[in-house]
Design a protein around this motif. Structure first.
Motif, PDB file in Angstrom:
ATOM      1  N   ALA A 195       0.826  -1.198   0.000  1.00 13.28           N
ATOM      2  CA  ALA A 195       0.000   0.000   0.000  1.00 13.28           C
ATOM      3  C   ALA A 195       0.867   1.257   0.000  1.00 13.28           C
ATOM      4  N   PHE A 196       1.918   1.247   0.798  1.00  7.05           N
ATOM      5  CA  PHE A 196       2.819   2.403   0.863  1.00  7.05           C
ATOM      6  C   PHE A 196       3.467   2.666  -0.489  1.00  7.05           C
ATOM      7  N   ILE A 197       4.009   1.618  -1.100  1.00  2.13           N
ATOM      8  CA  ILE A 197       4.706   1.785  -2.373  1.00  2.13           C
ATOM      9  C   ILE A 197       3.723   2.200  -3.469  1.00  2.13           C
ATOM     10  N   THR A 198       2.524   1.605  -3.470  1.00  2.00           N
ATOM     11  CA  THR A 198       1.509   1.973  -4.460  1.00  2.00           C
ATOM     12  C   THR A 198       1.190   3.456  -4.390  1.00  2.00           C
ATOM     13  N   SER A 199       1.028   3.979  -3.168  1.00  2.00           N
ATOM     14  CA  SER A 199       0.709   5.398  -3.001  1.00  2.00           C
ATOM     15  C   SER A 199       1.914   6.283  -3.297  1.00  2.00           C
ATOM     16  N   PHE A 200       3.062   5.927  -2.752  1.00  2.00           N
ATOM     17  CA  PHE A 200       4.248   6.771  -2.859  1.00  2.00           C
ATOM     18  C   PHE A 200       4.734   6.899  -4.302  1.00  2.00           C
ATOM     19  N   ASP A 201       4.487   5.872  -5.126  1.00  2.00           N
ATOM     20  CA  ASP A 201       4.980   5.871  -6.502  1.00  2.00           C
ATOM     21  C   ASP A 201       3.959   6.365  -7.523  1.00  2.00           C
ATOM     22  N   ASP A 202       2.718   6.567  -7.125  1.00  2.00           N
ATOM     23  CA  ASP A 202       1.677   6.876  -8.111  1.00  2.00           C
ATOM     24  C   ASP A 202       1.907   8.225  -8.796  1.00  2.00           C
ATOM     25  N   VAL A 203       1.667   8.225 -10.094  1.00  2.00           N
ATOM     26  CA  VAL A 203       1.745   9.455 -10.888  1.00  2.00           C
ATOM     27  C   VAL A 203       0.380   9.826 -11.449  1.00  2.00           C
ATOM     28  N   ILE A 204      -0.349   8.845 -11.989  1.00  2.00           N
ATOM     29  CA  ILE A 204      -1.536   9.146 -12.784  1.00  2.00           C
ATOM     30  C   ILE A 204      -2.656   9.728 -11.929  1.00  2.00           C
ATOM     31  N   ILE A 205      -2.933   9.134 -10.771  1.00  2.00           N
ATOM     32  CA  ILE A 205      -3.956   9.706  -9.891  1.00  2.00           C
ATOM     33  C   ILE A 205      -3.560  11.129  -9.500  1.00  2.00           C
ATOM     34  N   ALA A 206      -2.275  11.320  -9.192  1.00  2.00           N
ATOM     35  CA  ALA A 206      -1.798  12.648  -8.779  1.00  2.00           C
ATOM     36  C   ALA A 206      -1.903  13.660  -9.916  1.00  2.00           C
ATOM     37  N   LEU A 207      -1.734  13.229 -11.154  1.00  2.00           N
ATOM     38  CA  LEU A 207      -1.833  14.152 -12.288  1.00  2.00           C
ATOM     39  C   LEU A 207      -3.210  14.801 -12.363  1.00  2.00           C
ATOM     40  N   PHE A 208      -4.250  14.051 -11.998  1.00  2.00           N
ATOM     41  CA  PHE A 208      -5.610  14.565 -12.130  1.00  2.00           C
ATOM     42  C   PHE A 208      -6.153  15.168 -10.833  1.00  2.00           C
ATOM     43  N   LEU A 209      -5.680  14.686  -9.678  1.00  2.00           N
ATOM     44  CA  LEU A 209      -6.303  15.093  -8.416  1.00  2.00           C
ATOM     45  C   LEU A 209      -5.457  16.053  -7.592  1.00  2.00           C
ATOM     46  N   THR A 210      -4.309  16.501  -8.107  1.00  2.00           N
ATOM     47  CA  THR A 210      -3.514  17.495  -7.404  1.00  2.00           C
ATOM     48  C   THR A 210      -3.286  18.700  -8.312  1.00  2.00           C
ATOM     49  N   ASN A 211      -2.891  19.800  -7.701  1.00  2.00           N
ATOM     50  CA  ASN A 211      -2.543  20.996  -8.470  1.00  2.00           C
ATOM     51  C   ASN A 211      -1.134  21.438  -8.087  1.00  2.00           C
ATOM     52  N   ILE A 212      -0.725  22.623  -8.522  1.00  2.00           N
ATOM     53  CA  ILE A 212       0.656  23.060  -8.311  1.00  2.00           C
ATOM     54  C   ILE A 212       0.977  23.228  -6.823  1.00  2.00           C
ATOM     55  N   ARG A 213      -0.043  23.457  -6.002  1.00  2.00           N
ATOM     56  CA  ARG A 213       0.192  23.633  -4.566  1.00  2.00           C
ATOM     57  C   ARG A 213       0.126  22.325  -3.796  1.00  2.00           C
ATOM     58  N   SER A 214      -0.449  21.305  -4.394  1.00  2.00           N
ATOM     59  CA  SER A 214      -0.622  20.046  -3.658  1.00  2.00           C
ATOM     60  C   SER A 214       0.031  18.865  -4.353  1.00  2.00           C
ATOM     61  N   ARG A 215       0.874  19.106  -5.357  1.00  2.00           N
ATOM     62  CA  ARG A 215       1.437  18.001  -6.126  1.00  2.00           C
ATOM     63  C   ARG A 215       2.374  17.151  -5.279  1.00  2.00           C
ATOM     64  N   THR A 216       2.413  15.887  -5.616  1.00  2.00           N
ATOM     65  CA  THR A 216       3.271  14.930  -4.929  1.00  2.00           C
ATOM     66  C   THR A 216       4.645  14.880  -5.601  1.00  2.00           C
ATOM     67  N   LEU A 217       5.565  14.167  -4.986  1.00  2.00           N
ATOM     68  CA  LEU A 217       6.914  14.059  -5.549  1.00  2.00           C
ATOM     69  C   LEU A 217       6.909  13.403  -6.936  1.00  2.00           C
ATOM     70  N   PRO A 218       6.218  12.272  -7.140  1.00  2.00           N
ATOM     71  CA  PRO A 218       6.190  11.702  -8.495  1.00  2.00           C
ATOM     72  C   PRO A 218       5.604  12.647  -9.538  1.00  2.00           C
ATOM     73  N   LYS A 219       4.576  13.417  -9.177  1.00  2.00           N
ATOM     74  CA  LYS A 219       4.012  14.346 -10.162  1.00  2.00           C
ATOM     75  C   LYS A 219       5.010  15.443 -10.502  1.00  2.00           C
ATOM     76  N   LEU A 220       5.703  15.958  -9.502  1.00  2.00           N
ATOM     77  CA  LEU A 220       6.711  16.998  -9.750  1.00  2.00           C
ATOM     78  C   LEU A 220       7.820  16.453 -10.643  1.00  2.00           C
ATOM     79  N   MET A 221       8.229  15.206 -10.411  1.00  2.00           N
ATOM     80  CA  MET A 221       9.239  14.587 -11.261  1.00  2.00           C
ATOM     81  C   MET A 221       8.725  14.405 -12.679  1.00  2.00           C
ATOM     82  N   TYR A 222       7.481  13.971 -12.804  1.00  2.00           N
ATOM     83  CA  TYR A 222       6.909  13.766 -14.139  1.00  2.00           C
ATOM     84  C   TYR A 222       6.901  15.066 -14.927  1.00  2.00           C
TER      85      TYR A 222
END
Length: 555
Positions: A490-517
């Motif tokens: 569960a931890f790895i699935t969440s920590f590594d996700d990009v696609i969910i973060a691409l749609f459900l976060t913005n520039i103020r709430s983006r995760t590390l994988p989204k920022l890397m992408y």
């Protein structure tokens, strides 16, 4: 889990199934069905969007490209997996453990990290072109990325373990006596492989191949970063119609086609194999383990060893290469670096956006672990106490988020949550990750419950213990390794996700994988390589901690 009829009293089935069932209804079924409704028209039934898919050449081309790339990746993964699985089954324990590490480490490493590493390796001034030109095989850089070759290399690397593992299980289940009998009757190595090994391992290959194909047709990340316009796949077209053209109904129609294809493949897989096939493999009953016979290795066997070494290098190279490159001091990526420093790690921890993204990813992953462990464990307990007639159906429903392409869930959740204000908040992406992660917890705890002796539960209840006391004192210590493994997944699935973060976060709430992408999609800043190394280290530490915890509990 085998158990006497009275075992399990005090824990109603509905209490186990209802929480995760409710989550699936609200956060999975409703978003997906909302997309289906959009696809067939909100004001009235229509097939106009599906007709457009057929009538417009570019959309027909995308559908054909998706199926073609998925098929090619499946074939390449099978061809690369055979020698590796064969060698794993025929070498000693130490060599087997090393080869298994070469398979599992990439399997648990972020797909974004591996894709980034491949871009660095294959770019015009990358390591592969440097080796080719240095050896004289080529005089000019070869285009390995932003074309079909880049997509095939990246996707094969990500999906190959889904075939290696069941194929290795199939080899392990072969009986040595069968091969020896064929050899005693005069069969040569080619005949043994064609008449015995290939037929007996084919079910494992087909099972793994179907899983690879199901995953490949919904791939988004690798084609988006390593492909060109000619390699646009259906997941990218869905995202483009939402983000660029704002054409939700047509994007929903594309998602419907992708969903139908995936569910059809899952139904076929269940019909002919069952979910257990990925673990059990395709061989017969195991007698004496399959290994090299008294004849020794044939020339083909030695060729398989060479091929397995090359495949192992293919699997591990993108992960190893990023560490020395992250220590370079030059703003231009090169291997080996001209000089070494911690510049990019200092830049990572000294820049607000990187630290904030890392902190947010850890926060979300922590919330996801806490929620999904409870939901998944309850679901596993509930399914274990169901009547066998319905158990398989419920299990299939509970793992659907693992099978359905993530792009469909991401788009559906965005459509559902946008009016609520949760898009752009930590809780929006957390809810999406819970849907993705809980099935992993469910599977690992379900497997642990199958090995739990139901007589212990019956004895504790018969001695007057309440179900809660029995669970805390008897069952929980036994299934704790399964729960811990589920928490890691569960931890790895969440920590590594990009696609969910691409749609459900913005520039103020983006995760590390989204920022890397976002960085990789434009220009690779060496800080991204430092971030990739940190993600690998976090993954290894979490997996290592789980192994140590499991070892302590079993000794």
């Amino acid at each position: 889990m085998a158990r006497p009829a009275k075992a399990g009293r005090g824990f109603p089935v509905w209490l186990g199934l209802a929480p995760f069932g409710l989550v699936l209804v609200v956060l999975f079924a409703v978003p997906v069905l909302s997309l289906l409704k959009l696809a067939f028209g909100e004001g009235g039934f229509t097939l106009v969007h599906f007709h457009r898919m057929i009538d417009v050449p570019v959309y027909r081309s995308v559908l054909g490209t998706t199926l073609g790339i998925a098929g090619l990746v499946t074939v390449l993964a099978v061809l690369a997996s055979y020698p590796l699985a064969y060698v794993m089954a025929t070498v000693g324990p130490r060599a087997r453990s090393l080869l298994m590490l070469l398979v599992l480490l990439p399997f648990w490493t972020s797909a974004l990290v591996r894709t980034t590493a491949w871009i660095i390796l294959l770019q015009s001034n990358g390591v592969v072109n440097a080796l080719l030109m240095g050896s004289g095989l080529t005089t000019t850089p070869t285009a390995f990325i932003y074309n079909l070759s880049g997509v095939l290399i990246g996707m094969t690397h990500v999906l190959m373990p889904f075939i290696v593992l069941p194929l290795y299980a199939a080899f392990s289940n072969l009986e040595l006596s069968t091969v020896q009998a064929a050899e005693s009757l005069g069969a040569g190595p080619i005949t043994v492989f064609r008449r015995i090994i290939l037929p007996l391992t084919a079910p494992g290959v087909v099972a793994g191949g179907m899983i690879v194909f199901m995953n490949a047709i919904g791939f988004y990340l690798t084609p988006a970063l390593m492909g060109g316009p000619g390699q646009t796949m259906i997941a990218q077209m869905i995202a483009s119609n939402i983000n660029t053209e704002l054409n939700w109904p047509f994007a929903a129609a594309l998602a419907t086609v992708l969903l139908v294809a995936t569910v059809t493949m899952l139904a076929l897989f269940q019909r002919f194999f069952g979910l257990e096939r990925l673990i059990e493999g395709g061989g017969g009953k195991a007698g004496e383990p399959f290994t090299v016979t008294s004849r020794g290795r044939s020339p083909g066997g030695w060729a398989a060893i060479v091929a397995a070494c090359l495949v192992g290098a293919f699997l591990i190279a993108p992960i190893i290469i990023v560490f020395p490159m992250s220590l370079g001091s030059s703003p231009f990526l090169a291997f080996p670096p001209d000089s070494y420093s911690l510049t990019w790690y200092e830049n990572f921890f000294g820049t607000t956006k990187w630290v904030a993204a890392l902190t947010r990813s850890l926060q979300i992953a922590g919330l996801v672990v806490a929620i999904s462990v409870v939901l998944g464990t309850l679901a596993a307990l509930g399914v274990a106490r169901m009547r066998p007639r319905w158990r398989s159906t419920v299990e299939t429903i509970f793992i659907l988020p693992m099978i359905v392409p993530v792009i469909i869930l991401a788009v559906g959740l965005y459509y559902l949550l946008a009016p609520t204000g949760l898009v752009g908040s930590i809780w929006g992406v957390t809810l999406g990750h819970v849907v993705l992660a809980t099935p992993y917890v469910f599977i690992t705890v379900r497997a642990a419950l199958k090995s739990f002796d139901g007589n212990l539960e019956f004895a504790a209840l018969g001695l007057g213990a309440s179900w809660a006391t029995m669970f805390r004192r008897v069952m929980l210590p036994s299934i704790a390794p399964g729960i811990a493994a589920g928490a890691v997944f569960a931890f790895i699935t969440s920590f590594d996700d990009v696609i969910i973060a691409l749609f459900l976060t913005n520039i103020r709430s983006r995760t590390l994988p989204k920022l890397m992408y976002e960085g990789v999609a434009h220009e690779i800043d060496p800080t991204i390589i430092a971030a990739s190394c940190l993600i690998i280290l976090v993954t290894v530490l979490v997996l290592g901690g789980n192994l140590l915890l499991t070892k302590r509990k079993t000794t």
